[in-house]
Design a protein around this motif. Structure first.
Motif, PDB file in Angstrom:
ATOM      1  N   GLN A 244       9.617 -16.809  24.855  1.00 16.97           N
ATOM      2  CA  GLN A 244      10.592 -17.684  25.499  1.00 16.97           C
ATOM      3  C   GLN A 244      10.568 -19.047  24.822  1.00 16.97           C
ATOM      4  O   GLN A 244       9.519 -19.487  24.356  1.00 16.97           O
ATOM      5  N   PRO A 245      11.720 -19.738  24.759  1.00 11.14           N
ATOM      6  CA  PRO A 245      11.766 -21.040  24.098  1.00 11.14           C
ATOM      7  C   PRO A 245      10.714 -21.988  24.674  1.00 11.14           C
ATOM      8  O   PRO A 245      10.556 -22.070  25.900  1.00 11.14           O
ATOM      9  N   GLY A 246       9.988 -22.646  23.799  1.00 14.48           N
ATOM     10  CA  GLY A 246       8.985 -23.607  24.266  1.00 14.48           C
ATOM     11  C   GLY A 246       7.593 -23.010  24.424  1.00 14.48           C
ATOM     12  O   GLY A 246       6.661 -23.705  24.814  1.00 14.48           O
ATOM     13  N   TYR A 247       7.444 -21.717  24.160  1.00  9.66           N
ATOM     14  CA  TYR A 247       6.130 -21.081  24.324  1.00  9.66           C
ATOM     15  C   TYR A 247       5.759 -20.359  23.033  1.00  9.66           C
ATOM     16  O   TYR A 247       6.612 -19.715  22.417  1.00  9.66           O
ATOM     17  N   ASN A 248       4.474 -20.448  22.649  1.00 14.12           N
ATOM     18  CA  ASN A 248       4.060 -19.744  21.436  1.00 14.12           C
ATOM     19  C   ASN A 248       3.287 -18.466  21.758  1.00 14.12           C
ATOM     20  O   ASN A 248       2.420 -18.043  21.022  1.00 14.12           O
TER      21      ASN A 248
ATOM     22  N   LYS B   7       0.789 -21.064  30.506  1.00 13.59           N
ATOM     23  CA  LYS B   7       0.627 -22.203  29.594  1.00 13.59           C
ATOM     24  C   LYS B   7      -0.374 -23.204  30.192  1.00 13.59           C
ATOM     25  O   LYS B   7      -1.259 -23.701  29.500  1.00 13.59           O
ATOM     26  N   ALA B   8      -0.222 -23.458  31.495  1.00 14.75           N
ATOM     27  CA  ALA B   8      -1.136 -24.393  32.170  1.00 14.75           C
ATOM     28  C   ALA B   8      -2.560 -23.817  32.254  1.00 14.75           C
ATOM     29  O   ALA B   8      -3.539 -24.554  32.120  1.00 14.75           O
ATOM     30  N   PHE B   9      -2.672 -22.502  32.460  1.00 13.37           N
ATOM     31  CA  PHE B   9      -4.017 -21.878  32.504  1.00 13.37           C
ATOM     32  C   PHE B   9      -4.717 -22.048  31.156  1.00 13.37           C
ATOM     33  O   PHE B   9      -5.916 -22.312  31.085  1.00 13.37           O
ATOM     34  N   LYS B  10      -3.947 -21.890  30.078  1.00 16.84           N
ATOM     35  CA  LYS B  10      -4.525 -22.037  28.734  1.00 16.84           C
ATOM     36  C   LYS B  10      -5.008 -23.476  28.535  1.00 16.84           C
ATOM     37  O   LYS B  10      -6.081 -23.703  27.982  1.00 16.84           O
ATOM     38  N   GLU B  11      -4.217 -24.412  29.005  1.00 15.01           N
ATOM     39  CA  GLU B  11      -4.584 -25.817  28.896  1.00 15.01           C
ATOM     40  C   GLU B  11      -5.849 -26.094  29.715  1.00 15.01           C
ATOM     41  O   GLU B  11      -6.740 -26.820  29.283  1.00 15.01           O
ATOM     42  N   PHE B  12      -5.912 -25.485  30.875  1.00  9.98           N
ATOM     43  CA  PHE B  12      -7.087 -25.625  31.749  1.00  9.98           C
ATOM     44  C   PHE B  12      -8.354 -25.185  31.014  1.00  9.98           C
ATOM     45  O   PHE B  12      -9.366 -25.880  31.023  1.00  9.98           O
ATOM     46  N   HIS B  13      -8.286 -24.049  30.346  1.00 16.00           N
ATOM     47  CA  HIS B  13      -9.462 -23.544  29.623  1.00 16.00           C
ATOM     48  C   HIS B  13      -9.786 -24.431  28.430  1.00 16.00           C
ATOM     49  O   HIS B  13     -10.945 -24.651  28.120  1.00 16.00           O
ATOM     50  N   LYS B  14      -8.726 -24.927  27.774  1.00 21.32           N
ATOM     51  CA  LYS B  14      -8.925 -25.793  26.618  1.00 21.32           C
ATOM     52  C   LYS B  14      -9.593 -27.094  27.076  1.00 21.32           C
ATOM     53  O   LYS B  14     -10.563 -27.542  26.466  1.00 21.32           O
ATOM     54  N   ASN B  15      -9.079 -27.654  28.161  1.00 24.73           N
ATOM     55  CA  ASN B  15      -9.678 -28.884  28.716  1.00 24.73           C
ATOM     56  C   ASN B  15     -11.156 -28.665  29.002  1.00 24.73           C
ATOM     57  O   ASN B  15     -11.974 -29.542  28.763  1.00 24.73           O
TER      58      ASN B  15
ATOM     59  N   ALA C 211       6.879 -11.975  16.328  1.00 26.07           N
ATOM     60  CA  ALA C 211       6.351 -12.257  14.990  1.00 26.07           C
ATOM     61  C   ALA C 211       4.833 -12.380  15.056  1.00 26.07           C
ATOM     62  O   ALA C 211       4.256 -12.612  16.124  1.00 26.07           O
ATOM     63  N   GLU C 212       4.187 -12.242  13.879  1.00 24.36           N
ATOM     64  CA  GLU C 212       2.727 -12.209  13.826  1.00 24.36           C
ATOM     65  C   GLU C 212       2.065 -13.489  14.332  1.00 24.36           C
ATOM     66  O   GLU C 212       0.962 -13.440  14.864  1.00 24.36           O
ATOM     67  N   ASN C 213       2.739 -14.612  14.167  1.00 19.84           N
ATOM     68  CA  ASN C 213       2.110 -15.874  14.565  1.00 19.84           C
ATOM     69  C   ASN C 213       2.239 -16.159  16.066  1.00 19.84           C
ATOM     70  O   ASN C 213       1.767 -17.174  16.547  1.00 19.84           O
ATOM     71  N   VAL C 214       2.876 -15.248  16.782  1.00 22.63           N
ATOM     72  CA  VAL C 214       3.013 -15.454  18.226  1.00 22.63           C
ATOM     73  C   VAL C 214       1.852 -14.740  18.940  1.00 22.63           C
ATOM     74  O   VAL C 214       1.606 -13.561  18.704  1.00 22.63           O
ATOM     75  N   GLU C 215       1.166 -15.486  19.765  1.00 23.07           N
ATOM     76  CA  GLU C 215       0.000 -14.924  20.446  1.00 23.07           C
ATOM     77  C   GLU C 215       0.424 -13.897  21.505  1.00 23.07           C
ATOM     78  O   GLU C 215       1.403 -14.110  22.227  1.00 23.07           O
ATOM     79  N   ILE C 216      -0.339 -12.802  21.578  1.00 18.66           N
ATOM     80  CA  ILE C 216      -0.062 -11.786  22.603  1.00 18.66           C
ATOM     81  C   ILE C 216      -1.080 -11.944  23.726  1.00 18.66           C
ATOM     82  O   ILE C 216      -2.285 -11.946  23.491  1.00 18.66           O
ATOM     83  N   VAL C 217      -0.559 -12.108  24.923  1.00 21.97           N
ATOM     84  CA  VAL C 217      -1.409 -12.428  26.075  1.00 21.97           C
ATOM     85  C   VAL C 217      -1.346 -11.280  27.090  1.00 21.97           C
ATOM     86  O   VAL C 217      -0.260 -10.907  27.531  1.00 21.97           O
TER      87      VAL C 217
END
Ligand SMILES: *[C@@H]1O[C@H](CO)[C@@H](O)[C@H](O)[C@H]1NC(C)=O
Ligand SMILES: *[C@@H]1O[C@H](CO)[C@@H](O)[C@H](O)[C@H]1NC(C)=O
Ligand SMILES: *[C@@H]1O[C@H](CO)[C@@H](O)[C@H](O)[C@H]1NC(C)=O
Ligand SMILES: *[C@@H]1O[C@H](CO)[C@@H](O)[C@H](O)[C@H]1NC(C)=O
Length: 464
Positions: free
Chosen positions: A182-186, A452-460, A150-156
């Motif tokens: 996958q469940p739990g991931y956007n 998911k953790a890499f994204k959090e790392f960059h956000k942090n 779906a459109e709201n799901v980010e493509i990585v």
């Protein structure tokens, strides 16, 4: 007989000790060398690996590609399989300890010649969109699959890299899982899976020097051409070495680095293993004497490929039976070490005959075994060692996935000496060297967790 055996064991013991002493010397030298930080070497982004007369004459277009097993090739292959010379019988009581068991190989040769459905497998291999594009003089093949989300799901964007004696085939089971939310991931992945130059449908270099750093440049150029300035990477075997190299020489381009074969240093814990890793994992790496005995027994191929790939290539190019034995022996012992004690090599423990023959077909139909083996010679060449890339630390967030039967276990403390932002280290109680191929669900789940953790790392980092 017994004394002969004892003598052999003595000799082995001596060799192992000699290797150990040598290794300690190397370790001291490494520690010494590491104390002087080195700048990241610059690699020519346009270095030309094709024929010189093609310079300036190849376009940058991206052309659709389909695997085609043509009739002539199939006919010739079947005739070689059906007309192989009598094989030397294995010794009494011997399974795979002397290499591929020749009693067992016969059923594989018959299957390949008579039951492997070439047209059906060709269709299977063509189920994902594939392309070719010229980069630095070489025609580079890759699979590219965009997620259906779906459109709201980010493509990585995720670059997946195979090794030897594998191919893009290793990822076929994981692709549908990676490109789905996958469940739990956007987010979901857009995967780009190139064949290493000289492997399968990617052309090999026409002159020496194309090792891991140079392939890193080619793969970065590929991703840039596909519109990605920054992206995530994943690799196993040579793919892991290329991934580690990319994370070292392009730290601003690589968003995160997931590896199922991270290698750093292993000598530190030789005498006090529990200093570097928890007790229950010690036997995955130590004692080093058994590691070196294992290396001496299992790594002859590496020495040959790093020194005389072309000689070895003559017979493997000419005989599908030879190619099968040579490649599938690795799929036996690298999936589980003790498979060498099984007459059938445990080959069908994780894989079907079709899965393994698909991979062989990628080598046979493209006649690439020699160019694939040359990659060892290039990686161990002086030119590439002089860059000293293993002494340069990488700030790229990194995640290690270590299967039970992987060739080496690396404790996080070692990995951190090079990959300072090691986010996590998943230690499996299952699986081997070809993890994406063996356990696609486990593999996929770990890649999602890591990104998911890499994204959090960059956000942090941006929040700081
Ligand atoms: C191969 O598979 C196709 C279906 O994809 C089938 O039509 C054909 O009969 C099969 N050939 C053989 C020899 O089994
Ligand atoms: C060659 O590969 C090994 C791992 O197999 C790696 O440790 C080493 O750094 C590589 N060398 C070069 C020059 O790429
Ligand atoms: C690292 O892995 C452990 C064990 O699987 C897990 O509990 C932890 O949440 C992970 N950390 C991150 C940042 O994902
Ligand atoms: C991000 O920051 C949070 C809060 O400080 C921390 O718990 C988490 O481990 C960090 N994650 C990563 C991947 O660095």
């Amino acid at each position: 007989m017994e004394t002969e055996l004892a003598e052999t064991q003595n000799t082995m013991g001596f060799l192992i000790k000699a290797v150990l002493v040598g290794a300690l010397g190397v370790a001291v030298w490494f520690v010494f060398k590491k104390s002087t930080p080195k700048p990241i070497p610059q690699f020519d982004p346009e270095e030309w690996w094709g024929l010189n007369e093609l310079k300036g004459r190849l376009d940058n277009s991206i052309r659709p590609f389909n695997v085609k097993f043509d009739e002539e090739m199939i006919k010739d292959l079947k005739s070689r399989l059906n007309n192989h010379r009598p094989l030397t019988r294995p010794l009494e009581g011997v399974a795979f300890e002397y290499g591929f068991n020749t009693n067992e190989i016969v059923s594989w040769l018959i299957y390949w010649a008579q039951e492997y459905n070439f047209s059906e497998r060709e269709k299977f291999l063509n189920q994902f969109p594939q392309y070719k594009t010229y980069i630095q003089g070489l025609d580079i093949h890759f699979i590219r699959v965009k997620p259906q989300v779906a459109e709201n799901v980010e493509i990585v964007p995720l670059l997946l890299m195979h090794g030897w004696p594998g191919s893009v085939r290793e990822f076929y089971e994981a692709i549908p899982l990676l490109t789905r939310r996958q469940p739990g991931y956007n987010f979901a992945f857009e995967v780009v899976i190139p064949s290493i130059p000289g492997y399968g449908f990617s052309q090999g270099a026409v002159r020496p020097g194309l090792g891991a750093p140079q392939v890193s440049v080619i793969f970065k150029n590929l991703m840039n051409r596909l519109g990605y300035d920054k992206f995530y990477i994943q690799g196993g075997d040579w793919g892991a070495v290329i991934a580690a190299t990319m994370a070292t020489i392009f730290p601003d381009v690589i968003l995160g680095h997931h590896s199922n074969m991270l290698t750093a240093y292993m000598f530190v814990g030789a005498y006090f293993p529990s200093l570097v890793m928890p007790e229950h994992l010690v036997d995955r790496l130590y004692p080093l004497s058994s590691l070196f005995a294992y290396v001496m027994e299992e790594f002859g191929y590496m020495h040959l490929q790093a020194t005389k790939p072309d000689t070895l290539g003559v017979s493997l190019t000419d005989s599908p039976a030879g190619l099968l034995a040579y490649i599938l022996e690795k799929f036996s012992t690298w999936t589980k070490r003790n498979h060498k004690f099984k007459a059938d090599g445990g080959l069908e423990f994780r894989f079907t005959k079709d899965q393994l023959i698909d991979n062989l077909m990628i080598y046979w139909s493209t006649n690439c075994i020699t160019t694939s083996m040359r990659f060892y010679a290039e990686n161990f060449s002086n030119r590439n060692s002089e860059y000293g890339l293993s002494d340069i630390t990488s700030p790229v967030p990194t995640w290690a996935l270590q299967a039970k039967d992987e060739i080496f276990y690396q404790p996080p403390s070692f990995i951190k000496t090079k990959f300072v932002n090691l986010i996590n280290n998943t230690v499996l109680d299952d699986g081997g060297h070809f993890l994406a191929f063996e356990l696609p669900e486990v593999f996929t789940e770990d890649v999602f967790k890591a990104v998911k953790a890499f994204k959090e790392f960059h956000k942090n980092k941006t929040e700081l």
